[in-house]
Enzyme design. Structure first.
Site, mmCIF file in Angstrom:
data_model
loop_
_atom_site.group_PDB
_atom_site.id
_atom_site.type_symbol
_atom_site.label_atom_id
_atom_site.label_comp_id
_atom_site.label_asym_id
_atom_site.label_seq_id
_atom_site.Cartn_x
_atom_site.Cartn_y
_atom_site.Cartn_z
ATOM 1 N N ILE A 71 0.713 -0.979 -0.052
ATOM 2 C CA ILE A 71 -0.039 -0.138 0.041
ATOM 3 C C ILE A 71 0.944 1.080 -0.020
ATOM 4 O O ILE A 71 0.334 2.401 0.413
ATOM 5 C CB ILE A 71 -0.991 0.129 1.084
ATOM 6 C CG1 ILE A 71 -0.288 -0.181 2.666
ATOM 7 C CG2 ILE A 71 -2.045 -0.960 1.216
ATOM 8 C CD1 ILE A 71 -1.266 0.074 3.519
ATOM 9 N N GLY A 72 2.283 1.151 -0.319
ATOM 10 C CA GLY A 72 3.094 2.172 -0.495
ATOM 11 C C GLY A 72 4.091 1.777 0.625
ATOM 12 O O GLY A 72 5.293 2.440 0.285
ATOM 13 N N GLN A 73 4.100 1.075 1.587
ATOM 14 C CA GLN A 73 5.103 0.969 2.696
ATOM 15 C C GLN A 73 6.407 0.305 2.088
ATOM 16 O O GLN A 73 7.148 0.386 2.891
ATOM 17 C CB GLN A 73 4.494 0.364 3.885
ATOM 18 C CG GLN A 73 3.998 -1.171 3.989
ATOM 19 C CD GLN A 73 3.003 -1.415 3.141
ATOM 20 O OE1 GLN A 73 3.012 -1.338 1.909
ATOM 21 N NE2 GLN A 73 2.076 -2.233 3.647
ATOM 22 N N ALA A 94 -1.129 -3.391 11.986
ATOM 23 C CA ALA A 94 -0.520 -3.565 13.131
ATOM 24 C C ALA A 94 1.105 -3.738 13.028
ATOM 25 O O ALA A 94 1.901 -4.016 13.983
ATOM 26 C CB ALA A 94 -0.682 -4.901 13.918
ATOM 27 N N SER A 95 1.698 -3.105 11.994
ATOM 28 C CA SER A 95 3.274 -3.116 11.908
ATOM 29 C C SER A 95 3.752 -4.196 11.916
ATOM 30 O O SER A 95 4.814 -4.666 12.329
ATOM 31 C CB SER A 95 3.905 -2.265 12.973
ATOM 32 O OG SER A 95 3.230 -0.863 13.099
ATOM 33 N N ARG A 96 2.972 -5.259 11.396
ATOM 34 C CA ARG A 96 3.139 -6.902 11.346
ATOM 35 C C ARG A 96 4.012 -7.181 9.960
ATOM 36 O O ARG A 96 4.500 -8.496 9.927
ATOM 37 C CB ARG A 96 2.288 -7.603 11.830
ATOM 38 C CG ARG A 96 1.216 -7.449 10.609
ATOM 39 C CD ARG A 96 -0.159 -8.290 11.263
ATOM 40 N NE ARG A 96 -0.082 -9.698 11.548
ATOM 41 C CZ ARG A 96 0.062 -10.702 10.374
ATOM 42 N NH1 ARG A 96 -0.617 -10.136 9.452
ATOM 43 N NH2 ARG A 96 0.109 -11.691 10.633
ATOM 44 N N GLY A 142 8.718 -4.060 14.078
ATOM 45 C CA GLY A 142 7.783 -3.460 13.026
ATOM 46 C C GLY A 142 7.954 -1.902 13.191
ATOM 47 O O GLY A 142 8.155 -1.566 14.294
ATOM 48 N N GLY A 151 5.967 0.572 11.020
ATOM 49 C CA GLY A 151 4.852 1.502 10.254
ATOM 50 C C GLY A 151 4.267 2.499 11.000
ATOM 51 O O GLY A 151 3.893 3.567 10.546
ATOM 52 N N GLU A 152 3.815 2.145 12.253
ATOM 53 C CA GLU A 152 2.849 2.955 12.938
ATOM 54 C C GLU A 152 3.644 3.942 13.943
ATOM 55 O O GLU A 152 3.168 4.967 14.469
ATOM 56 C CB GLU A 152 1.965 2.233 13.893
ATOM 57 C CG GLU A 152 0.969 1.523 12.981
ATOM 58 C CD GLU A 152 0.010 0.407 13.641
ATOM 59 O OE1 GLU A 152 -1.167 0.832 13.966
ATOM 60 O OE2 GLU A 152 0.756 -0.574 13.826
#
Lengths: 168, 296, 744
Positions: C480-482, C521-523, C701, C703-704
């Protein structure tokens, strides 16, 4: 004069190719590019001229194609993201920098952002970071926080390859 | 996208005459369509009830900037980008260039026109306060001929203007000045770029020997129209600049403007910030505040 | 995996799908059309709460040509399968929030369809509504369940009640955060094909194909193999496309089912903003006992979030916010009482951080207040209370890794010239109309699902190699872009000793890929990336074990071995299923134990300026320092931090959802303000690495994480600049003005 609303014939050159389309006078250039000409690289993000995802080059200038009615397009020259790679299919220096330096994440703002960046470098081949910020302020990105986009543009400046918007 | 596109007409006249004839023939039926940066937004939101437009973009007489010794004449269809690029405007009418640079992003500036901005008559528009401070004049044309009015008399009420249904705004005239004027322009928006203003403040002053000879102050977003603050100007004119009257001038301004609370900001904020900007303007007389030149 | 010749872990491999994205070749859902396709739109409730008495179709329109779907047309269950299954796909007679879907329409002409949507007349009788957190808690009306409460938690460590009398100081504070719109630049969109014979297939913009799958199975009462969900290129998600796509996919599928034609439903920006999920608004109350040495004795925290009209993911958002509420500190006694409550507003949902930005904002603001009250600098107070290895968190999780938060803090303060700036600003502020300040926040973010969540998910990843030696990763984790695609290919290539270019990602399609769990969840890197690594190892071992390949092989030899394997044995495939680390214990009832497998630790420092003429606060500079286990791809990792910080800046200073009668009225990009390129400060990103043994190459992780620290750091800096303590975000200039005014 007959003022009934019927589709009009509009002649335009897109990415170097002459086209004639039929469209309602108030139909958005964005929709004609995407749906009739299948140039889906032009995106709709907001439909209000705020996000810049619909950016195209229109007679040499960047515009929001969601705000251009077809009745004002006759005789125009338009470049979309599909028209800016180099002749042999290689990415141009701005596109290449976006890939290498993280200028694109989800990619939805990328076509508009690349065109805006190319246009900026055309007008100002060696912009400062502040000039890059101002030049790209009309293209919203939600993923990158803009930092890698600035880096990509700065690197593109330094690249030796000579390329401008293709002369077709 | 919420418009029924097939219901809208946008026709292209061959000449200015033809455009004016159309407007005269069926008064109220046709409205002008310039760069589209306001009208298309309304269209797409499903909020454009009027259906018939005449495309004046191609009318050559409405484009172009020309300069005489006394005046700069700006065609109504001059875009914000064109305004910023003009050397005389950059040098002598810098506030208008700043306003143009702060209206939307570059893509909007390439298409949005000064005439469209004036006739769209949003009280939050960025250029009108600068035009008012420069004491601009407008030229309106119709099949009956042309007339000139001071811009300060153009807006009569919210979206009500001295513009006949058969008339087109043709040009904006800016009087040039020999004297060195202090110019102050500040737009307070929702963010640094691409923002609608919460308060917009433009002022010019001719200050000699610490006395305010003349001053013109105009504000946006604090009244139903872009507002010349004549009462505040009267208060300041002829006065020796002193610290003590800043607060009095602020009170005067507070009585003259009529800010509201809306989706972007509050009445209290607009009032306070307008008064603060007046203070910043008055204090700038010592430091002669100039912005760096506009460059694209 | 040995260390020699490995250089992909820690390398900035170019984005796998980067070329497509910069040439406009990437296909997002609205770029795709099917022959015979209809467009679909949703007719929605005009009121926050009401009883629908009649729906009529007015105007001179060809209504017989237009497909209509109501709740009556639903073949299976009229609820979106998620946690509590309380959200209907289409309201029947009672509506519980503005914009609640009532009716669906489809036609092949979009312009006509829009006209039709506006010509539907809904006769609705208004019912009393609850529109804010206070009214919900006070049960002004009971609008959900028996008490408006979706979920509550109680976390109890030690005994806070005996601490107050022993304390040298007791400090209280209340902190609030507002809703925030994810504002992915690509709106929600789906295309569906559905009929009784073939089943349902849906393509769309989404983060979790298997969530959508589960929901459609229930909606249509079909066997699992008759539902197929395919993720198309997704233009941003941030949580906004975690659970919401189940709803829009169901709508498109219902229209397709009824009309017999493919149906595309794409929201425009106004609809997406007004009708879809946002970040849960929150209110946190802190009461903190500190001894004479500035050490924490007790923390009592009340944390409430507004979930909107239906449950959606509120229990899980609440969970994460609750567990993060006491931060990276050691306190012997902690009590956290939290609840998620209902209001008659569109249901809130996942947004990066998922409860943690809300509770961490409160904590880090409160701790600056505590420091000030007891006479310590904010940094010294933190140093005296940072958690260390061997100490326990609020849920009694023992920190197993070596973590030195004091050193991290010191480094962040040095990198940002914090002390020099603080001193300089204090002098300069007295004679300037621009007040400047610095502030920081120290925090952590737990990656992966809470507690036993990952065990419950039981994620599976597959890897297959073709006869040509082309390796494909099979997972439901979405790009999704990450950087999912890029990271997975790096990991697989590294493990298999193959060039990055020879690994491909299979488009997430539930009929093809196994369920590796949701992309949340940054998983994705830490949990699923590890599964990619183990599947790759397994594939390698299969080839070596079969005798067709020897250790230290070249890519050419690998390719040959694949060809041989196919000839001899058939398809070459490996799968890997999630195995939890040993000695991880979690009690779901008492909310005690090892909440997360790994924490990333961070200190963020913000420099701000406040213009005293316009009350505008600006972030001038930002330092983001974090310890993340291992940086697999530096460009992508920095990109995640920078993007998250930008969203946090928006959350703090720009993004204000204006509510009126339960509806967002500034639902246009013109009036809902996110930062432009001109608004973002230079963001300086620094990483430290303390490898997490169970992450791929040691990665945690991330992302968040970057969403958590911006808001408190910025407000701490504003307090430093102005002397005024603000306790809510977004902090708009109008509120800053009021706060400054009160102090004069």
């Amino acid at each position: 004069m007959d003022y009934s609303i019927t589709p009009i014939a509009v002649s335009l050159t897109v990415n170097g190719q002459s086209q004639t389309v039929e469209a309602f006078p108030m139909e958005r250039l964005l929709d004609v590019l995407r749906e009739q000409l299948r140039l889906t690289g032009v995106k709709e993000g907001c439909g209000e001229g705020e996000c810049g995802a619909c950016t195209v080059v229109f007679n040499g200038e960047i515009v929001n194609s969601c705000l251009i009615p077809m009745a004002q397009v006759d005789g125009s020259e338009i470049t979309t993201i599909e028209g800016v790679a180099l002749a042999d299919g290689q990415l141009n220096r701005v596109q290449q920098a976006f890939v290498e330096f993280g200028g694109a994440q989800c990619g939805i703002c990328t076509p508009g952002m690349v065109l805006a960046a190319m246009n900026l470098l055309e007008r100002n081949p060696h912009p400062s970071e502040s000039e890059i910020r101002d030049g790209l302020a009309g293209n919203l990105c939600r993923c990158t926080g803009y930092m890698k986009i600035f880096e990509a543009v700065l690197h593109a400046c330094e690249s030796q390859k000579e390329d401008t918007l293709p002369q077709n | 996208m919420r418009a029924f596109i097939p219901g809208y007409q946008l026709i292209t006249p061959e000449s200015l005459d033809q455009a004016l004839t159309l407007l005269a023939q069926e008064p109220g039926r046709w409205r002008p369509f310039a760069g589209g940066t306001d009208l298309m937004v309304l269209l797409e939101a499903g909020k454009l009830p009027h259906k018939n437009y005449v495309n004046i973009w191609s009318v050559q007489e409405l484009h172009g900037i020309s300069v005489t010794d006394s005046t700069v004449k700006i065609g109504a269809l001059t875009t914000y980008s064109e305004i910023q690029a003009h050397p005389v405007l950059q040098l002598e009418f810098r506030m208008l260039c700043i306003a143009a640079s702060e209206t939307g992003g570059l893509a909007i500036q390439n298409r949005g026109t000064i005439g469209g901005n004036i006739v769209n008559a949003s009280p939050a528009a960025d250029s009108p306060p600068a035009l008012l401070a420069y004491d601009a004049q407008l030229e309106l044309v119709s099949t009956k001929g042309g007339r000139r009015i001071p811009y300060s008399e153009f807006h009569r009420g919210y979206k009500e203007m001295d513009l006949g249904e058969d008339e087109l705004l043709a040009s904006i005239y800016l009087p040039r000045s020999d004297t060195k004027l202090i110019q102050y322009y500040r737009k307070v928006g929702t963010r640094k770029a691409q923002a609608i203003s919460k308060v917009c403040f433009a002022a010019v002053a001719d200050v000699r020997d610490s006395t305010i000879e003349t001053v013109r102050i105009a504000l946006g977003s604090v009244a139903p129209i872009p507002l010349r603050c004549k009462a505040t100007e009267s208060f300041l004119e002829g006065k020796l600049i002193r610290e003590s009257f800043i607060e009095l001038a602020q009170s005067e301004l507070g009585r003259e403007i009529a800010p509201i609370t809306d989706v972007r900001s509050t009445k209290e904020y607009r009032l306070q910030v307008s008064q603060n900007l007046l203070e910043e303007f008055l204090r700038s007389f010592n430091t002669l505040r100039y912005e760096s030149p506009i460059s694209l | 995996m040995n260390d020699a010749d490995k250089n992909l872990m820690g390398a900035s491999a170019p984005r796998k799908e980067g070329r497509k994205k910069v040439t406009g070749a990437a296909l997002y859902i609205d770029d795709i059309s099917f022959p015979g396709m209809l467009y679909g739109v949703t007719v929605r409730s005009p009121l926050a709460r009401g009883r629908v008495n009649n729906i009529s179709f007015t105007g001179d329109l060809p209504w017989d040509e237009i497909t209509k779907v109501t709740a009556e047309d639903i073949p299976g269950e009229n609820y979106v399968a998620l946690i509590l299954n309380d959200q209907p796909y289409l309201a029947k007679d009672i509506v519980n929030h503005p914009e609640e879907p009532l009716l669906l329409l489809a036609h092949e002409n979009e312009y006509l369809l829009e006209k039709a949507r506006r010509s539907v007349r809904i006769e609705i009788e208004e019912l009393p509504a609850v529109l804010n957190l206070e009214d919900s808690l006070n049960r002004k009306h009971v609008i959900w369940g028996s008490d408006n409460v979706f979920k509550s938690f109680l976390v109890n460590k030690g005994d806070v009640d005996q601490a107050w009398s022993r304390a040298a100081f007791v400090i209280e504070g209340t902190y609030e955060t507002g809703a925030q719109e994810q504002l992915y630049i690509e709106n929600n969109g789906v295309i569906a094909v559905a009929n009784e014979r073939d089943g349902v297939t849906v393509w769309g913009s989404m983060q979790c194909p298997y969530y959508v799958h589960k929901a459609l199975v229930k909606l249509f009462n079909l066997p699992e193999e008759k539902v197929r969900v395919i993720q198309t290129e997704t233009g941003g998600g941030f949580g906004g496309k975690e659970e919401y796509p189940s709803l829009i996919a169901g709508h498109a599928a219902l229209l397709a089912w009824k009309s017999g034609r493919p149906v595309k439903v794409i929201y425009d920006r106004a609809e997406d903003m007004v009708a879809t999920t946002k970040r849960h608004p929150s209110r946190t109350q802190h009461r903190t006992a500190v001894d004479a040495n500035g050490k924490l004795l007790a923390m009592e925290i009340g944390f409430v979030i507004d979930g909107g009209a239906y449950c959606t993911l509120s229990p899980v958002v609440l969970s994460r916010g609750t567990i993060h509420a006491a931060g990276p500190y050691y306190s012997p006694n902690v009590r956290i009482r939290s609840s998620a409550v209902a209001t008659n507003t569109p249901p809130q949902g996942a947004f990066r951080g998922f409860g943690a930005p809300q509770s961490i904002f409160a904590l880090e603001r409160h701790f600056d207040r505590v420091a000030k009250t007891i006479g310590l600098s904010p940094e010294e107070f933190r140093r005296r209370n940072f958690i260390r290895r061997g100490e326990t968190t609020a849920t009694n999780q023992v920190i197993q890794e070596e973590v030195d938060l004091s050193a991290l803090l010191d480094r962040a303060l040095n990198l940002s010239n914090y002390y020099e700036k603080r001193e300089r600003f204090e002098k300069e502020n007295s004679h300037s109309k621009i007040k400047k300040g610095v502030g920081f926040a120290s925090f952590m973010h737990g990656a992966g699902f809470t507690g036993s969540g990952e065990v419950y998910l039981a994620s599976v990843v597959g890897l297959e190699a073709s006869a040509d030696g082309l390796v494909r990763v099979l997972s439901a984790s979405t790009e999704i872009g990450q950087g999912t695609n890029t990271i997975f290919c790096q990991i697989a290539a590294e493990t298999l000793d193959l060039p990055y270019e020879s690994i491909e990602i299979t488009q997430p399609d539930t009929s093809v890929v196994p369920n590796s769990g949701p992309t949340v969840a940054s998983r994705t890197c830490m949990i699923v990336g590890k599964l990619v690594e183990s599947a790759a190892l397994s594939l390698k071992q299969t080839l070596i074990g079969s005798g067709l390949l020897r250790e230290g092989y070249s890519p050419a030899e690998f390719k040959q071995a694949c060809a041989d394997f196919h000839k001899r044995f058939g398809p070459l495939r490996a799968t890997s299923k999630y195995q939890p680390p040993e000695n991880v214990f979690w009690d779901d009832e008492k909310y005690q134990g090892d909440a997360y497998g790994a924490y990333a630790w961070a200190v963020y420092v913000a420099e701000v300026s406040v213009d005293m003429y316009t009350y505008e606060a600006r972030v001038e500079d930002f330092v983001a320092l974090q310890e993340v286990g291992k940086v697999i791809n530096p460009v992508l990792a920095a990109g995640q931090i920078e993007g998250g910080v930008a969203q946090a800046i928006g959350f703090t200073l720009f993004e204000n959802v204006v509510w009126q009668d339960g509806r967002m009225v500034n639902n246009q990009m013109t009036n809902y303000i996110i930062p432009t390129a001109a608004d973002i400060p230079p963001i300086h990103v620094y990483f430290e690495e303390n490898p997490y043994p169970f992450g791929p190459a040691g990665a945690k992780g991330i992302g968040e994480l970057p969403m958590d620290g911006g808001a408190p750091a910025i407000l701490n800096a504003i307090e430093n600049a102005t002397g005024i303590s603000f306790t809510q975000v977004p902090l708009m200039p109008e509120m800053l003005m009021n706060g400054l005014g009160r102090s004069e």
